[in-house]
Design an enzyme around this catalytic site. Structure first.
Site, PDB file in Angstrom:
ATOM      1  N   GLY A  34      15.551  40.294  32.934  1.00 34.49           N
ATOM      2  CA  GLY A  34      16.469  40.347  34.089  1.00 34.49           C
ATOM      3  C   GLY A  34      16.222  39.166  35.024  1.00 34.49           C
ATOM      4  N   THR A  41      13.914  48.218  26.714  1.00 34.11           N
ATOM      5  CA  THR A  41      14.548  49.538  26.748  1.00 34.11           C
ATOM      6  C   THR A  41      15.654  49.628  25.702  1.00 34.11           C
ATOM      7  OG1 THR A  41      16.050  48.732  28.441  1.00 34.11           O
ATOM      8  CG2 THR A  41      14.122  49.947  29.206  1.00 34.11           C
ATOM      9  N   SER A  42      15.996  48.502  25.054  1.00 28.44           N
ATOM     10  CA  SER A  42      17.162  48.540  24.164  1.00 28.44           C
ATOM     11  C   SER A  42      16.996  47.811  22.832  1.00 28.44           C
ATOM     12  CB  SER A  42      18.367  47.940  24.895  1.00 28.44           C
ATOM     13  OG  SER A  42      18.039  46.635  25.301  1.00 28.44           O
ATOM     14  N   GLN A  50      12.000  46.311  35.913  1.00 28.15           N
ATOM     15  CA  GLN A  50      13.106  46.996  35.246  1.00 28.15           C
ATOM     16  C   GLN A  50      14.007  47.760  36.227  1.00 28.15           C
ATOM     17  OE1 GLN A  50      13.785  46.737  31.984  1.00 28.15           O
ATOM     18  NE2 GLN A  50      15.515  48.142  32.060  1.00 28.15           N
ATOM     19  N   CYS A 108      12.568  41.968  50.136  1.00 31.47           N
ATOM     20  CA  CYS A 108      12.574  40.505  50.245  1.00 31.47           C
ATOM     21  C   CYS A 108      12.631  39.995  51.684  1.00 31.47           C
ATOM     22  CB  CYS A 108      13.718  39.931  49.424  1.00 31.47           C
ATOM     23  SG  CYS A 108      15.216  40.911  49.499  1.00 31.47           S
ATOM     24  N   GLN A 143      21.812  37.623  54.173  1.00 30.96           N
ATOM     25  CA  GLN A 143      21.186  37.786  52.863  1.00 30.96           C
ATOM     26  C   GLN A 143      22.083  37.297  51.720  1.00 30.96           C
ATOM     27  OE1 GLN A 143      19.097  41.762  54.547  1.00 30.96           O
ATOM     28  NE2 GLN A 143      18.951  41.579  52.339  1.00 30.96           N
ATOM     29  N   GLU A 187      18.531  49.080  54.122  1.00 31.84           N
ATOM     30  CA  GLU A 187      17.848  47.792  54.237  1.00 31.84           C
ATOM     31  C   GLU A 187      17.183  47.664  55.615  1.00 31.84           C
ATOM     32  OE1 GLU A 187      17.472  45.887  51.726  1.00 31.84           O
ATOM     33  OE2 GLU A 187      17.205  43.820  52.369  1.00 31.84           O
ATOM     34  N   LYS A 228      14.143  49.905  55.731  1.00 31.39           N
ATOM     35  CA  LYS A 228      13.021  49.293  55.004  1.00 31.39           C
ATOM     36  C   LYS A 228      12.307  48.280  55.893  1.00 31.39           C
ATOM     37  CE  LYS A 228      14.963  49.453  50.301  1.00 31.39           C
ATOM     38  NZ  LYS A 228      15.659  48.635  49.284  1.00 31.39           N
ATOM     39  N   ARG A 275      25.188  40.707  54.341  1.00 33.21           N
ATOM     40  CA  ARG A 275      25.299  39.913  53.098  1.00 33.21           C
ATOM     41  C   ARG A 275      26.246  38.753  53.364  1.00 33.21           C
ATOM     42  NH1 ARG A 275      21.961  40.810  49.522  1.00 33.21           N
ATOM     43  NH2 ARG A 275      22.533  42.974  49.135  1.00 33.21           N
ATOM     44  N   HIS A 312      17.546  34.042  51.317  1.00 33.47           N
ATOM     45  CA  HIS A 312      17.852  34.879  52.468  1.00 33.47           C
ATOM     46  C   HIS A 312      17.482  34.141  53.758  1.00 33.47           C
ATOM     47  CE1 HIS A 312      18.833  38.152  49.965  1.00 33.47           C
ATOM     48  NE2 HIS A 312      17.915  39.035  50.279  1.00 33.47           N
TER      49      HIS A 312
HETATM   50  N1  HSE Z   1      17.485  44.612  49.199  1.00 31.53           N
HETATM   51  C1  HSE Z   1      17.537  43.191  49.130  1.00 31.53           C
HETATM   52  C2  HSE Z   1      18.954  42.704  49.227  1.00 31.53           C
HETATM   53  C3  HSE Z   1      16.953  42.635  47.883  1.00 31.53           C
HETATM   54  O1  HSE Z   1      19.857  43.502  48.986  1.00 31.53           O
HETATM   55  O2  HSE Z   1      19.166  41.546  49.535  1.00 31.53           O
HETATM   56  C4  HSE Z   1      15.668  43.182  47.424  1.00 31.53           C
HETATM   57  O3  HSE Z   1      14.613  43.173  48.334  1.00 31.53           O
END
Ligand code: HSE
Length: 372
Positions: free
Chosen positions: A11, A37-38, A73, A135, A162, A241, A244, A268, A275
């Site tokens: 990923g 996983t696949s 993952q 992040c 972000q 977010e 967090k 975003r 970011h």
């Molecule tokens: N949650 C963060 C974002 C990314 O959506 O930008 C991961 O930390």
């Protein structure tokens, strides 16, 4: 050599991690196993120095042979497999990019330039669960490390900008697709010498609102737009977010620094993988700006102070300037005319490097070097 199992290595974060590990020759010091996983039984990447086939990422038996498992993952996988391994009394170390275990009592959020002594104490106390931080939190803490070290901060308001990468690989791609669709929608007018900017704007806006605009991942346009909400709606007007940011910051700082209050809005924007955050910082006392700059720029090896001048800022304090590097740029530091001991700062860091893969890579190195 320690047996290290990698899950989710294909990923976006996993690939950045593997690239960084190759750059630093980290694979030379471990026996690496790749799980899937696949595609069980298919060829493992050449960097595996042990098994040339991919192992089953859902096989507790295969996983429990590992000394260390590093998972990029995702949370659903962690929730299934981590508990199953614990039930089997697996005694290895689990390093995780997903957020599910971050606030668990048995885990440490890893960001070793900031909380190395917490990590070392936890290791001595038998902790075995190591989770990369959110992040924006990790990037902010690295940027303001110098102020944290001297306990200068009372509170921080972080208004984030972000990048698409934080939402995932498909979202990053969708951002570029949206940009292309907007351009195509207005191309005929853009190419005219006597173009009308209002027509161009209308064509692009119509495209954004049209039912065939690509927005499966973001649900709404990001190109030519922004989205002032990230992650789940927790009610009371709070996004996950933002939640967090409040909690994780202080879990990381918990043992080594004074508690700080953190809050702000997360947004975003249409940058690709770095970011940005506009910070308002309330200092506990008066500091001269030169002192603030000196504290910030000497705090760690990655922070790069950008002088608060137009030319340096537009060239060096942007997502395009730092993407793909481990630099944590911080600038726009000035005293705000809003009250005593209030300063502004703007910081930018690569969301996939220090924001995701690098703290995990470094945690793996800490575990490898511990028993040397
Ligand atoms: N949650 C963060 C974002 C990314 O959506 O930008 C991961 O930390």
């Amino acid at each position: 050599m320690k047996k290290v199992g990698f899950v989710g290595w294909r990923g976006m974060v996993g690939s950045v991690l593997v690239d960084r590990m190759k750059e630093e020759n980290d694979f030379n010091n471990i026996n690496s196993f790749f799980f899937t996983t696949s595609q069980v039984g298919m060829m493992a990447p050449k960097i595996s120095n042990v098994d040339n086939v991919l192992l089953d990422a859902y096989s507790v038996k295969a996983l429990s042979k590992m000394d260390i498992i590093l998972s990029c993952q995702g949370g659903d996988y962690t929730e299934k497999v981590y508990l199953a391994l614990k039930k089997e009394n697996w005694e290895g170390h689990w390093i995780d990019a997903a957020s599910s275990l971050r606030m668990a009592d048995e885990s440490v959020i890893v960001l070793d330039p900031i909380n190395e002594s917490t990590i070392n104490n936890a290791l001595n106390n038998g902790i075995k669960t190591w989770v990369g931080g959110n992040c924006t939190v990790s990037l902010m803490l690295l940027a303001i490390h110098g102020l944290l070290k001297v306990g200068a901060i009372e509170w921080v308001s972080s208004m984030t900008y972000q990048a698409a990468s934080g939402a995932g690989a498909n979202n990053m791609k969708e951002l570029l697709v949206q940009m292309g669709e907007l351009y195509s929608s207005a191309e005929s007018e853009i190419k005219k010498t006597n173009f009308s900017i209002l027509n161009i704007d209308k064509m692009a806006l119509n495209k954004m609102h049209s039912s065939d605009f690509s927005k499966e991942n973001f649900q709404v346009p990001l190109a030519g737009n922004l989205i002032p909400w990230i992650d789940q709606d927790l009610g009371e007007g709070l996004s996950k977010e933002e939640w967090k940011g409040q909690l994780e910051t202080n879990k990381i700082l918990m043992n080594d620094y004074e508690k700080i209050h953190v809050d702000g809005l997360c947004t975003r924007i249409g940058s690709m993988r770095s970011h940005s955050q506009a910070l308002t910082i309330k200092l506990k006392k008066h500091y001269e700006l030169t002192e603030i700059n000196d504290l910030i720029k000497s705090a760690n090896n990655w922070v790069k102070l950008v002088p608060n001048k137009k030319e340096s800022t537009i060239h060096n304090l942007t997502p395009a300037a730092v993407s793909g590097s481990l630099d944590i740029a911080i600038g726009r530091i000035r005293r705000l005319a809003l009250g005593d001991n209030l300063i502004s700062a703007f910081t930018v860091g690569d969301q996939l490097l220090w924001g995701a893969a690098e703290p995990l890579r470094r945690m793996l190195q800490i575990l490898i070097n511990k028993d040397k």
